[in-house]
Design a protein around this motif. Sequence first.
Motif, PDB file in Angstrom:
ATOM      1  N   ILE A  28      41.914  28.436  33.608  1.00 34.98           N
ATOM      2  CA  ILE A  28      40.476  28.262  33.852  1.00 34.98           C
ATOM      3  C   ILE A  28      39.943  29.616  34.308  1.00 34.98           C
ATOM      4  CG2 ILE A  28      38.737  27.128  35.313  1.00 34.98           C
ATOM      5  CD1 ILE A  28      40.695  24.790  35.682  1.00 34.98           C
ATOM      6  N   ILE A  29      38.801  30.024  33.765  1.00 38.50           N
ATOM      7  CA  ILE A  29      38.178  31.291  34.187  1.00 38.50           C
ATOM      8  C   ILE A  29      36.757  30.986  34.632  1.00 38.50           C
ATOM      9  CG2 ILE A  29      37.345  33.554  33.394  1.00 38.50           C
ATOM     10  CD1 ILE A  29      39.719  33.337  31.285  1.00 38.50           C
ATOM     11  N   SER A  30      36.408  31.407  35.847  1.00 37.07           N
ATOM     12  CA  SER A  30      35.075  31.132  36.364  1.00 37.07           C
ATOM     13  C   SER A  30      34.399  32.453  36.720  1.00 37.07           C
ATOM     14  CB  SER A  30      35.176  30.206  37.585  1.00 37.07           C
ATOM     15  OG  SER A  30      33.918  29.665  37.897  1.00 37.07           O
ATOM     16  N   LEU A  31      33.184  32.651  36.192  1.00 38.71           N
ATOM     17  CA  LEU A  31      32.479  33.929  36.372  1.00 38.71           C
ATOM     18  C   LEU A  31      31.546  33.865  37.587  1.00 38.71           C
ATOM     19  CD1 LEU A  31      31.474  34.565  32.633  1.00 38.71           C
ATOM     20  CD2 LEU A  31      33.588  35.237  33.813  1.00 38.71           C
ATOM     21  N   HIS A  32      31.740  34.800  38.520  1.00 42.44           N
ATOM     22  CA  HIS A  32      30.905  34.840  39.728  1.00 42.44           C
ATOM     23  C   HIS A  32      30.462  36.254  40.074  1.00 42.44           C
ATOM     24  CE1 HIS A  32      31.540  30.624  40.390  1.00 42.44           C
ATOM     25  NE2 HIS A  32      32.841  30.799  40.203  1.00 42.44           N
ATOM     26  N   CYS A  33      30.401  37.138  39.056  1.00 41.96           N
ATOM     27  CA  CYS A  33      29.929  38.506  39.302  1.00 41.96           C
ATOM     28  C   CYS A  33      28.453  38.593  38.905  1.00 41.96           C
ATOM     29  CB  CYS A  33      30.773  39.510  38.521  1.00 41.96           C
ATOM     30  SG  CYS A  33      30.785  39.204  36.752  1.00 41.96           S
ATOM     31  N   PRO A  34      27.739  39.607  39.400  1.00 33.50           N
ATOM     32  CA  PRO A  34      26.331  39.735  39.008  1.00 33.50           C
ATOM     33  C   PRO A  34      26.213  40.270  37.595  1.00 33.50           C
ATOM     34  CG  PRO A  34      26.952  41.507  40.500  1.00 33.50           C
ATOM     35  CD  PRO A  34      28.164  40.645  40.346  1.00 33.50           C
ATOM     36  N   PRO A  63      46.690  27.921  37.038  1.00 35.01           N
ATOM     37  CA  PRO A  63      46.192  29.282  37.317  1.00 35.01           C
ATOM     38  C   PRO A  63      44.691  29.399  37.021  1.00 35.01           C
ATOM     39  CG  PRO A  63      47.634  29.281  35.381  1.00 35.01           C
ATOM     40  CD  PRO A  63      47.529  27.863  35.833  1.00 35.01           C
ATOM     41  N   VAL A  64      43.932  29.749  38.052  1.00 30.33           N
ATOM     42  CA  VAL A  64      42.468  29.824  37.933  1.00 30.33           C
ATOM     43  C   VAL A  64      42.029  31.265  38.187  1.00 30.33           C
ATOM     44  CG1 VAL A  64      40.275  29.042  38.945  1.00 30.33           C
ATOM     45  CG2 VAL A  64      42.169  27.439  38.673  1.00 30.33           C
ATOM     46  N   GLY A  65      41.344  31.854  37.226  1.00 29.99           N
ATOM     47  CA  GLY A  65      40.902  33.243  37.345  1.00 29.99           C
ATOM     48  C   GLY A  65      39.456  33.314  37.795  1.00 29.99           C
ATOM     49  N   ILE A  66      39.196  34.104  38.829  1.00 27.69           N
ATOM     50  CA  ILE A  66      37.840  34.234  39.373  1.00 27.69           C
ATOM     51  C   ILE A  66      37.371  35.667  39.126  1.00 27.69           C
ATOM     52  CG2 ILE A  66      36.411  33.921  41.443  1.00 27.69           C
ATOM     53  CD1 ILE A  66      38.834  32.364  42.647  1.00 27.69           C
ATOM     54  N   VAL A  67      36.279  35.805  38.391  1.00 26.30           N
ATOM     55  CA  VAL A  67      35.737  37.145  38.114  1.00 26.30           C
ATOM     56  C   VAL A  67      34.554  37.352  39.057  1.00 26.30           C
ATOM     57  CG1 VAL A  67      34.745  38.663  36.363  1.00 26.30           C
ATOM     58  CG2 VAL A  67      36.488  36.983  35.711  1.00 26.30           C
TER      59      VAL A  67
END
Length: 329
Positions: A198-204, A144-148
């Motif tokens: 896994i959590i990956s941050l892609h917000c401004p 499970p991969v979380g994308i913010v």
Amino acid sequence: MKVAVFSSKAYDQQFLNAANTDHDLVFFEPRLTLVTAPLAKDFEAVCAFINDQLDAETLEILASQGTKLLALRSAGFNNVDLAKAAELGLTVVRVPAYSPYSVAEHAVGLILMLNRKLYRAYNRVRDDNFSLEGLLGFDLHDCPVGIVGTGKIGQCFAQIMKGFGCRLLAYDPYPNPACLELGVTYMDLTDLLSQSNIISLHCPLTPETHHIINATTLAAFQPGTMLINTSRGGLIDTPAVIDGIKSGQVGYLGIDVYEQEEHLFFEDLSDTVIQDDDFQRLQSFPNVLITAHQAFFTHNALENIATTTINNITDFAEGRPCMNQVKLT
Ligand code: NAD
């Protein structure tokens, strides 16, 4: 148009000169700060990068010296005081998309490197140490991969991780139809943090997302979660993450950005004693991987940044509305 290009490295000069036909570009190596702003005297345009200081005081100096245009060579504009720029009549333009692939692919690189400990394996084998102790990883398949943040970069990241067979979770106030089509499940932030390995941050970076990862949100993580940040350093409360690494709540940390990076990144400081204790603490952990804001750094991205920057300047010089203008909302 006369353009003062700050924070310029040899590669900036190479790509901007190749894209330029009409403007008088003057390259300054230093970062734009209160101290260096006088270098831009009589330049109608100032071309700046992510760690240049475009706060109220600096903007006042630039405007008083005749600057009318701020041409950012970046997508993010969190370093610009937009209200002050509007008050001073300064137009701000940016490069909204130059290669979302470059950043998404780098985020995936950090994941693979951390999971399979490739940095340790590389050094070991070069030292004729062929032991596998300490190199144990996990399958990305079904992980499970979380994308913010599922904008342009988050979407590319989702596409790549889908290829690995991951289960994709996301948090974004504005769900992206392309991500829904990929099978991404949207949920609130706390659910995402507690369900992801896994959590990956892609917000401004905005006032709402500043320290979105802090002691409270870290408490929602599953122990051993991998946290990846290729977006902006200010998304993470570094001392809280250091505590999380020490307690085991954060199992791996991969960052391409750091909140105090303007004092470190893009320079060779190898002969210097780094005074930033949080940074040095991060460097001391075996499960932390830091790159120095290089996620954007591909040939394709630099070509697109240069072309869009020059087009933005030309639009302004010729009095045309610029589609890449950053407006105060
Ligand atoms: P984008 O505007 O296409 O997408 C940003 C997404 O974040 C949008 O979908 C938006 O709805 C979402 N968002 C806004 N507020 C949010 C919140 N509170 N919580 C969750 N999501 C939220 O931007 P992009 O092109 O995908 O770039 C994302 C960021 O990546 C940029 O803002 C920049 O900071 C960073 N970046 C880093 C590098 C690098 O080299 N490391 C290069 C380019 C961009």
